[in-house]
Design an enzyme around this catalytic site. Structure first.
Site, PDB file in Angstrom:
ATOM      1  N   ASP A 318      33.871 -49.287  -2.167  1.00 45.13           N
ATOM      2  CA  ASP A 318      33.987 -47.986  -1.507  1.00 45.13           C
ATOM      3  C   ASP A 318      32.916 -47.015  -2.000  1.00 45.13           C
ATOM      4  OD1 ASP A 318      35.322 -48.045  -4.057  1.00 45.13           O
ATOM      5  OD2 ASP A 318      36.106 -46.048  -3.613  1.00 45.13           O
ATOM      6  N   GLU A 319      32.689 -45.979  -1.204  1.00 44.78           N
ATOM      7  CA  GLU A 319      31.873 -44.823  -1.578  1.00 44.78           C
ATOM      8  C   GLU A 319      30.536 -45.228  -2.208  1.00 44.78           C
ATOM      9  OE1 GLU A 319      35.226 -41.418  -2.375  1.00 44.78           O
ATOM     10  OE2 GLU A 319      34.804 -42.769  -4.062  1.00 44.78           O
ATOM     11  N   VAL A 320      29.800 -46.114  -1.529  1.00 46.89           N
ATOM     12  CA  VAL A 320      28.527 -46.603  -2.064  1.00 46.89           C
ATOM     13  C   VAL A 320      27.385 -45.761  -1.505  1.00 46.89           C
ATOM     14  CG1 VAL A 320      26.989 -48.580  -2.263  1.00 46.89           C
ATOM     15  CG2 VAL A 320      29.473 -48.928  -2.274  1.00 46.89           C
TER      16      VAL A 320
END
Length: 525
Positions: A318-320
């Site tokens: 997530d949230e890369v």
């Protein structure tokens, strides 16, 4: 004559039994699948015993015995039980536990059903608990504990509304709670207390978000410098500590799912191994161009496979923010050489990490961004973990993938403004009407992210709101309240029960982690 007397007992019991789920007097949480009760009162013997004759499970590891004595401890709750019995016919001498399966290997999808009769129709001096597996029996012990009450006048433990017949099994096989030991270190006793409290609400997966940007507290024997990323030398977990957590949870019917969040949320890895950073000035996500990155992931998952025996491992995803890849000349050059843009590199990293996990025998859980960006490329052994909001689970199962629901607007415990009523009413199968697709939703999870949580406030942030979600995940849909206000009294009772058992569950009246507003009874707060 004996047969005629027994027939009379059966007839009398049949007369007083009524469907208890229609009665406000039933305080069990989560509500079982089927409950009936009567109007008699029983008393537990001071020498209340465990009977296992006829069972197919030999309890070599002591799971049943230990569970039984833990149950007695929370029932007695520190009171001196020294009353005298005036009516021997109302005496319960013990609990007869019969388990069909000799196997106590804990894994996803194990049979957790049980049937509890108090007293046993065949032997009224005992309660009777029957289960296919030892883990179903543990749930039955938890339910039995909620039927027991200490009478302050008589000094006895009583069971009201007897006879009870309870037949029960979970609605979903995955009922999880996430803890985060990167944002704040949680000492081992705190984690064990959380695990113990999970059993009271019949949650069965501890999702351990072990490492993140802020710290890497776990020992990894294959790469011993990784835990240089811990906050301090005393805020760490040895590999033996991790094994102890897994064992402690397993004996209570709880799986531990480890999370290794890649490629983002990984700055702390580079404290011990700076080569994992794109550069000293741009330190995450992990360096996609460096073979060493994937060697380390392989080493970690190899070490994990020796400790974390749950079917699934969580690989995050997530949230890369890939800016460090394009801003680092060395990596930018590598991307061009391999004909990749940032999005393709993100996909390459996630899929390669998945293949490493598969090589160690795991199936994979990934946060939903992986599905949203390249769902058709994911391994078919992927479970997509929904967190960003509603509607995603519907898309996931329509694509044939399994799903875990944790939508942040309803099931994130660190969102203190989310009320217990919202936790209760959050339905994992919203807008999923196809029966085959419904089965692909394996369950749900409440998430206790740790930015503002440590050992001082974790319990009152988890409870009682996690219990509201726990009933949603355990109880059959048609038994759930259609209006959360209908269960206020029963949840308040459970919250007070948690307090009595030493769990710092917050009041219901207010947002998460609220303090009592004024003096008053626990049951009205």
């Amino acid at each position: 004559m004996e047969g005629a007397l027994w027939l009379l007992v059966v007839v009398v019991l049949a007369v007083v039994v009524a469907p208890a789920e229609s009665s406000g007097d039933v305080k069990i949480w989560p509500m079982p699948a089927s409950v009936s009760s009567g109007n008699k009162r029983l008393h537990l013997s001071k020498d209340f015993e465990l009977l296992t004759q006829g069972t197919g499970y030999n309890d070599a590891s002591g799971i049943v015995k230990d569970g039984f004595y833990r149950m007695l401890a929370v029932v007695n709750n520190g009171h001196v039980v020294d009353g005298n019995f005036s009516d021997k016919s109302s005496l319960l001498s013990g609990l007869h536990v019969v388990i069909s399966s000799p196997n106590d290997q804990l894994q996803y999808g194990i049979d957790e059903s049980y049937k509890l009769m108090v007293p046993s129709p065949e032997n009224p001096a005992y309660a009777h608990l029957q289960a296919n597996t030892v883990y179903g029996a543990l749930h039955g012990l938890q339910t039995f504990s909620q039927l027991c009450h200490f009478n302050y006048k008589s000094g006895l433990i009583e069971v009201h509304m007897s006879p009870w017949t309870i037949t029960d099994q979970p609605r979903f096989s995955y009922r999880g709670l996430l803890i985060d030991t990167s944002r704040h270190y949680l000492p081992l006793p705190v984690i064990k207390n959380v695990i113990e409290s999970m059993t009271y609400a019949k949650l069965n997966v501890l999702h351990w978000h072990i490492v993140d940007t802020q710290s890497f507290p776990l020992e990894i024997p294959s790469y011993p410098k990784l835990w240089n990323g811990a906050y301090s030398a005393s805020e760490r977990y040895t590999i033996a500590d991790a094994a102890e957590i897994v064992s402690y949870a397993q004996k209570r019917g709880i799986n531990v799912m480890a999370e290794l969040d890649v490629p983002g949320h990984a700055l702390s890895w580079g404290v011990g191994y700076p080569a994992l950073w794109p550069s000293n000035d741009c330190q995450q996500p992990l360096d996609v161009s460096n073979e060493f990155t994937f060697q380390v992931i392989n080493g970690i998952l190899s070490d994990f496979s020796k400790i974390f025996k749950f079917k699934f491992v969580h690989l995050g995803g997530d949230e890369v923010n890939t800016r460090c890849w394009t801003d680092t000349p060395r990596i930018s050059k590598w991307l061009k050489k391999h004909h990749m843009n940032e999005s393709q590199a993100y996909q390459y990293f996630v899929l390669r990490a998945q293949n490493i996990a598969l090589s160690h025998g795991y199936e994979i859980v990934n946060w939903e961004e992986t599905f949203n960006n390249f769902g058709n490329k994911l391994s078919r052994k992927t479970v997509v973990h929904n967190w960003l909001g509603g509607g995603v689970a519907q898309q996931v199962v329509a694509s044939g993938f399994r799903c875990i629901v944790s939508n942040q607007d309803k099931w994130y415990l660190d969102h203190l403004d989310t009320t217990w009523q919202e936790f209760y009413m959050n339905e994992p199968l919203t807008n999923i009407t196809n029966s085959k697709q419904q089965k692909l939703v394996i369950g749900g999870e409440v998430c206790m992210w740790g930015e503002h949580i440590d050992g001082s406030d974790i319990e009152q942030t988890i409870w009682p709101r996690a219990a509201a979600a726990a009933e949603r995940l355990w109880t059959p849909y048609d038994k759930l309240a259609k209006d959360a206000s209908e269960v206020t009294g029963r949840l308040a009772h459970f919250r007070c029960l948690l307090n009595q058992r030493g769990v710092a569950a917050a009041p219901l009246s207010g947002p998460g982690r609220v303090a009592p507003f004024e003096p008053g009874s626990c049951y009205v707060q």
